[in-house]
Design an enzyme around this catalytic site. Structure first.
Site, PDB file in Angstrom:
ATOM      1  N   GLU A 253       5.291  -3.840  18.922  1.00 29.92           N
ATOM      2  CA  GLU A 253       4.904  -3.580  17.534  1.00 29.92           C
ATOM      3  C   GLU A 253       5.844  -2.489  17.047  1.00 29.92           C
ATOM      4  O   GLU A 253       5.693  -1.317  17.393  1.00 29.92           O
ATOM      5  CB  GLU A 253       3.434  -3.157  17.456  1.00 29.92           C
ATOM      6  CG  GLU A 253       2.831  -3.302  16.069  1.00 29.92           C
ATOM      7  CD  GLU A 253       3.078  -2.099  15.192  1.00 29.92           C
ATOM      8  OE1 GLU A 253       3.984  -2.181  14.325  1.00 29.92           O
ATOM      9  OE2 GLU A 253       2.401  -1.088  15.369  1.00 29.92           O
ATOM     10  N   CYS A 287       4.043   2.705  10.576  1.00 29.65           N
ATOM     11  CA  CYS A 287       4.948   1.567  10.606  1.00 29.65           C
ATOM     12  C   CYS A 287       4.723   0.692   9.381  1.00 29.65           C
ATOM     13  O   CYS A 287       5.617  -0.038   8.944  1.00 29.65           O
ATOM     14  CB  CYS A 287       4.773   0.757  11.895  1.00 29.65           C
ATOM     15  SG  CYS A 287       3.080   0.202  12.186  1.00 29.65           S
ATOM     16  N   GLN A 332      12.349  15.079  13.878  1.00 26.67           N
ATOM     17  CA  GLN A 332      12.038  14.064  12.870  1.00 26.67           C
ATOM     18  C   GLN A 332      12.397  14.561  11.476  1.00 26.67           C
ATOM     19  O   GLN A 332      12.987  13.833  10.666  1.00 26.67           O
ATOM     20  CB  GLN A 332      10.557  13.709  12.954  1.00 26.67           C
ATOM     21  CG  GLN A 332      10.126  12.573  12.049  1.00 26.67           C
ATOM     22  CD  GLN A 332      10.520  11.205  12.570  1.00 26.67           C
ATOM     23  OE1 GLN A 332      11.182  11.105  13.597  1.00 26.67           O
ATOM     24  NE2 GLN A 332      10.158  10.175  11.840  1.00 26.67           N
ATOM     25  N   GLU A 386      14.240   2.594   9.152  1.00 24.37           N
ATOM     26  CA  GLU A 386      12.901   3.168   9.090  1.00 24.37           C
ATOM     27  C   GLU A 386      12.999   4.684   9.285  1.00 24.37           C
ATOM     28  O   GLU A 386      13.538   5.160  10.281  1.00 24.37           O
ATOM     29  CB  GLU A 386      11.996   2.573  10.171  1.00 24.37           C
ATOM     30  CG  GLU A 386      10.572   3.094  10.080  1.00 24.37           C
ATOM     31  CD  GLU A 386       9.678   2.604  11.207  1.00 24.37           C
ATOM     32  OE1 GLU A 386       8.528   2.240  10.932  1.00 24.37           O
ATOM     33  OE2 GLU A 386      10.142   2.591  12.374  1.00 24.37           O
TER      34      GLU A 386
END
Length: 489
Positions: A253, A287, A332, A386
């Site tokens: 996933e 996500c 991040q 992403e």
């Protein structure tokens, strides 16, 4: 940091808390303020192998336990999680920097999912069917794969634990869970509760550590029959290659660049609300986050202004009254700032945000301002990567046909949403969009425990979790033929 989180988070192996064999640790910080929360075990291959061996020894006994009884034990675990829901939510809030209110909602969702899968012990359906041969009968039964290796992300940590642990265990597999290094205590507390309620030693093992050390060792271990991973597409691709060499089952996933389409007949107030939630709630760390906002040209300028006005009203911080908190760690945050700056150099325009939030309240945390960007090419790096943060790009389209083309112009295909009052548009969108989930007049996120979730293209490998479809991942079908002799009847 708190009485809820011990100073050191160990592994759970064979029902016992254990440090890493080498004694190495990793420091965990609170993303809301940069303060140390705890240390966690930095496990390596030896620790993982020990956990897998424990799981392997326990699996036959667990598989021999009737599925109904397994379900009863898992229901007991779910109920104890419910009894401790407030403590679990406080741990989630501390580790992620999100508000307690949001963490509590996530915890309740995880408990609902746990109850759903515990109940599957009473209905692990297979099939009885017919044969083309006289006096021959055919049935199919489900059997466990063996040892399940589960690797999760930190964005919704308690939901991610439940999402994988419960379906794997109800099918009769023993488990080695590689916890996210940014949320070690959330996984640890589930291990502690499992031990307290009587889950047999070795059935649920939890290993702390880094992905390229502990996670990679788990994927490569030859005794792990199924790997389930939630995370980035590049890592998922590596996992598929490693597991594929030994023909292990794999469920991936992965990421998304999810589109939210706003048509010229949309309820703009509702659309703005759902763009804000889809793009910025949980600091965009989903996500299923909406990172491509596609708007009909006829309303583009008006809608953009409404969206900017509401974005600027968002409250930033870890409190219940805040709309979004920090991203999970400094790395991040730095990656996001770098890619936004790179897009600006190629001509992108920052409509709002685009920066790290300054000020005394935020100086030690990892806060990215809610960011909207326009004048971006659909093939630009920021359009196809992403980011896993509160960043979304705006795109103009002329009509429905061109909007569908742009919606599907992506290497990903996880979720998608359309806002329109035209039934025909909505239905055509739901049929033509290349995604695993399509939503009408709401957000791009919002999976439910009993429904399958997963994506197309680089968003996954075709498997679906949760829902009953996850049972197919964690079980093997065996076909049994029964032949009778009519003369002996």
């Amino acid at each position: 940091m708190t009485d809820l989180i011990p100073d050191f988070i160990p592994n759970w192996i064979d029902g016992e808390e254990k440090p890493s064999i080498r004694g190495d640790v990793i420091e965990k910080k609170n993303p809301a303020n940069g303060k140390r929360v705890c240390n966690l075990a930095r496990s390596n291959k030896k620790d993982v192998d020990e956990a897998v061996n424990s799981a392997k020894k326990a699996q036959a006994m667990w598989a021999a336990t009737p599925a109904v009884q397994r379900g009863m034990l898992l229901h007991k675990l779910a109920m104890e999680m419910k009894a401790k829901r407030e403590s679990i939510a406080q741990i989630v809030a501390i580790e992620t920097g999100k508000s307690y209110k949001e963490a509590l909602g996530e915890t309740d969702g995880a408990i609902s999912l746990a109850i759903f899968y515990a109940s599957e012990g009473q209905r692990l359906y297979a099939k009885t069917t017919t044969s083309a041969v006289p006096n021959k009968y055919a049935v199919m039964v489900r059997q466990p794969v063996g040892v399940a290796g589960l690797i999760i992300a930190a964005n919704t940590p308690i939901a991610n634990v439940a999402w994988k642990v419960f379906p794997a265990m109800i099918c009769g597999n023993s488990v080695v869970l590689k916890a996210a290094e940014d949320t070690p205590a959330t996984a640890w507390i589930v291990g502690a509760i499992a031990s307290d309620v009587g889950i047999p030693p070795g059935v649920l093992n939890i290993v702390q550590g880094l992905g390229h050390e502990a996670g990679a060792a788990l994927v490569a271990n030859p005794h792990v029959g199924v790997i389930s991973f939630t995370g980035s597409t590049p890592v998922g691709r590596t996992i598929a290659e490693t597991a594929g060499k030994r023909l292990a089952k794999v469920s991936l996933e992965l990421g998304g660049k999810n589109p939210l389409l706003v048509c010229d007949d949309a309820d703009q107030d509702n659309a703005v609300k759902w763009v804000l939630l889809s793009a910025f709630s949980n600091a965009g760390q989903r996500c299923a986050s909406a990172s491509r906002i596609i708007v009909f040209d006829a309303i583009y300028d008006e809608f953009k202004q409404r969206l900017v006005d509401e974005t600027q009203k968002l409250k930033i911080g870890p409190a219940d009254g805040d709309d979004l908190g920090p991203v999970i760690n400094q790395k991040q945050l730095s990656n996001m700032l770098e890619i936004v700056e790179s897009a600006k150099k190629r001509g992108a325009a920052i409509v709002v945000g685009g920066n790290r939030i300054d000020g005394e309240k935020y100086k030690d945390g990892y806060y990215m301002a809610p960011t909207l960007i326009e004048n971006v090419d659909p093939d630009d790096e920021i359009s196809v990567t992403e980011l896993f943060g509160p960043i979304a790009c705006l795109y103009r389209v002329i009509d429905f046909e061109s909007s569908i083309a742009l919606v599907n112009h992506s290497p990903y295909g996880l979720t998608a949403s359309i806002h329109t009052q035209n039934f025909n548009r909505a239905w055509e969108f739901s049929q033509k969009v290349q995604s695993g989930v399509a939503v009408i007049n709401a957000g791009t996120y919002g999976s439910e425990p009993h429904m399958p979730f997963g994506g197309l293209k680089q968003s996954g490998n075709g498997t679906r979790e949760p829902g009953t479809e996850a049972i197919d991942i964690y079980s093997e079908l065996k076909c049994i033929y029964i032949n009778t002799d009519p003369e002996k009847v």
